[in-house]
Write an enzyme that holds these catalytic residues in place. Sequence first.
Site, PDB file in Angstrom:
ATOM      1  N   ARG A  60     -21.587   1.960  -8.292  1.00  0.00           N
ATOM      2  CA  ARG A  60     -20.321   2.224  -7.620  1.00  0.00           C
ATOM      3  C   ARG A  60     -19.720   3.558  -8.102  1.00  0.00           C
ATOM      4  NH1 ARG A  60     -17.287  -0.844  -4.085  1.00  0.00           N
ATOM      5  NH2 ARG A  60     -19.342  -1.611  -3.518  1.00  0.00           N
ATOM      6  N   ASP A  88      -3.511  -0.983  -4.502  1.00  0.00           N
ATOM      7  CA  ASP A  88      -2.285  -1.244  -3.725  1.00  0.00           C
ATOM      8  C   ASP A  88      -1.034  -1.281  -4.614  1.00  0.00           C
ATOM      9  OD1 ASP A  88      -4.033  -3.573  -1.543  1.00  0.00           O
ATOM     10  OD2 ASP A  88      -3.808  -1.400  -1.458  1.00  0.00           O
ATOM     11  N   ARG A  98     -12.589   0.142   0.858  1.00  0.00           N
ATOM     12  CA  ARG A  98     -13.271   0.204  -0.445  1.00  0.00           C
ATOM     13  C   ARG A  98     -12.247   0.580  -1.534  1.00  0.00           C
ATOM     14  NH1 ARG A  98     -18.518  -1.864  -0.028  1.00  0.00           N
ATOM     15  NH2 ARG A  98     -19.276  -1.335   2.040  1.00  0.00           N
ATOM     16  N   ASN A 134      -2.416   6.000   0.779  1.00  0.00           N
ATOM     17  CA  ASN A 134      -2.994   4.877   1.524  1.00  0.00           C
ATOM     18  C   ASN A 134      -1.905   4.200   2.333  1.00  0.00           C
ATOM     19  OD1 ASN A 134      -4.988   2.770   2.162  1.00  0.00           O
ATOM     20  ND2 ASN A 134      -3.771   1.453   0.813  1.00  0.00           N
ATOM     21  N   THR A 135      -2.268   3.688   3.494  1.00  0.00           N
ATOM     22  CA  THR A 135      -1.345   2.879   4.275  1.00  0.00           C
ATOM     23  C   THR A 135      -1.814   1.439   4.220  1.00  0.00           C
ATOM     24  OG1 THR A 135      -0.340   2.464   6.450  1.00  0.00           O
ATOM     25  CG2 THR A 135      -2.555   3.444   6.465  1.00  0.00           C
ATOM     26  N   HIS A 136      -0.855   0.533   3.937  1.00  0.00           N
ATOM     27  CA  HIS A 136      -1.185  -0.884   3.726  1.00  0.00           C
ATOM     28  C   HIS A 136      -0.316  -1.727   4.660  1.00  0.00           C
ATOM     29  CE1 HIS A 136      -2.528  -4.399   1.428  1.00  0.00           C
ATOM     30  NE2 HIS A 136      -1.285  -4.825   1.487  1.00  0.00           N
ATOM     31  N   ALA A 162      -5.407   3.728  -9.942  1.00  0.00           N
ATOM     32  CA  ALA A 162      -6.489   2.810 -10.362  1.00  0.00           C
ATOM     33  C   ALA A 162      -6.136   1.352 -10.053  1.00  0.00           C
ATOM     34  CB  ALA A 162      -6.760   2.983 -11.849  1.00  0.00           C
TER      35      ALA A 162
HETATM   36  C1  GRF Z   1      -4.432  -0.716   9.050  1.00  0.00           C
HETATM   37  O1  GRF Z   1      -3.486  -1.732   9.332  1.00  0.00           O
HETATM   38  C2  GRF Z   1      -4.450  -0.431   7.581  1.00  0.00           C
HETATM   39  O2  GRF Z   1      -3.199  -0.572   6.950  1.00  0.00           O
HETATM   40  C3  GRF Z   1      -5.391  -1.508   7.095  1.00  0.00           C
HETATM   41  O3  GRF Z   1      -6.433  -1.499   8.048  1.00  0.00           O
HETATM   42  C4  GRF Z   1      -5.859  -1.171   9.321  1.00  0.00           C
HETATM   43  C5  GRF Z   1      -6.700  -0.075   9.907  1.00  0.00           C
HETATM   44  O4  GRF Z   1      -6.564  -0.148  11.287  1.00  0.00           O
HETATM   45  N1  GRF Z   1      -5.880  -1.224   5.764  1.00  0.00           N
HETATM   46  P1  GRF Z   1      -7.482   0.810  12.215  1.00  0.00           P
HETATM   47  O5  GRF Z   1      -8.916   0.648  11.767  1.00  0.00           O
HETATM   48  O6  GRF Z   1      -7.001   2.216  12.002  1.00  0.00           O
HETATM   49  O7  GRF Z   1      -7.204   0.311  13.593  1.00  0.00           O
END
Ligand code: GRF
Length: 192
Positions: A64, A144, A90, A106-108, A141
């Site tokens: 990894r 989220d 990942r 990152n978007t969560h 590290a």
């Molecule tokens: C998003 O909601 C993101 O926050 C999550 O996976 C989704 C990705 O959506 N980790 P897409 O593949 O861009 O439609």
Amino acid sequence: MLKVVVLASGTGSLTKALIDAEKADVLQAHLVAVGADREADVLGIAAAAGLPTFLVVPADFASRDDWNAALAQAVEASKPDLVVSAGFMRILGAPYLERLGRITINTHPAMLPAFPGAHAVRDALAAGVSQTGCTVHRVTADMDAGPILAQTLVPVLPGDTEETLHERIKKVERLQLVAVINQIAAGAISLT
Ligand code: GRF
């Protein structure tokens, strides 16, 4: 112009939203490449938009750590100012974070610290909350758990399934992600 590399693993609707936002001069940044860890629809979307793409598959590497280093090298090749993880499924480890963690966000699809991990939407639904949301945070590290840059609440509606709720969240994510990138481009958010 802020140069952005996007990392994604799935359908790529968030990536498509960034591509469309740049085309419409709404995104004050320039997408320079899209990378994935698997053959995902997002690579086809990027290629169709004329964007360079790269694929760095964990199974092709002995460890990894080797994969993380190869991913960092592939990203660095585009000389980005910002790396956006938009559905990249990942964990980014030390060899990547040492080189690029400082400029990676990152978007969560939840209101962190609530519902971290790969099943945030399903977990929120199972928890029976009346609202959830989406978060843009810096990548560190701790998965989220990096410094939060933006969050927006999204209602959970009666009869929601994981799909209907996730789509409602993504609609907000797409707008929030463009806004955060624009704030970084304008220096309103500093990553250093
Ligand atoms: C998003 O909601 C993101 O926050 C999550 O996976 C989704 C990705 O959506 N980790 P897409 O593949 O861009 O439609």
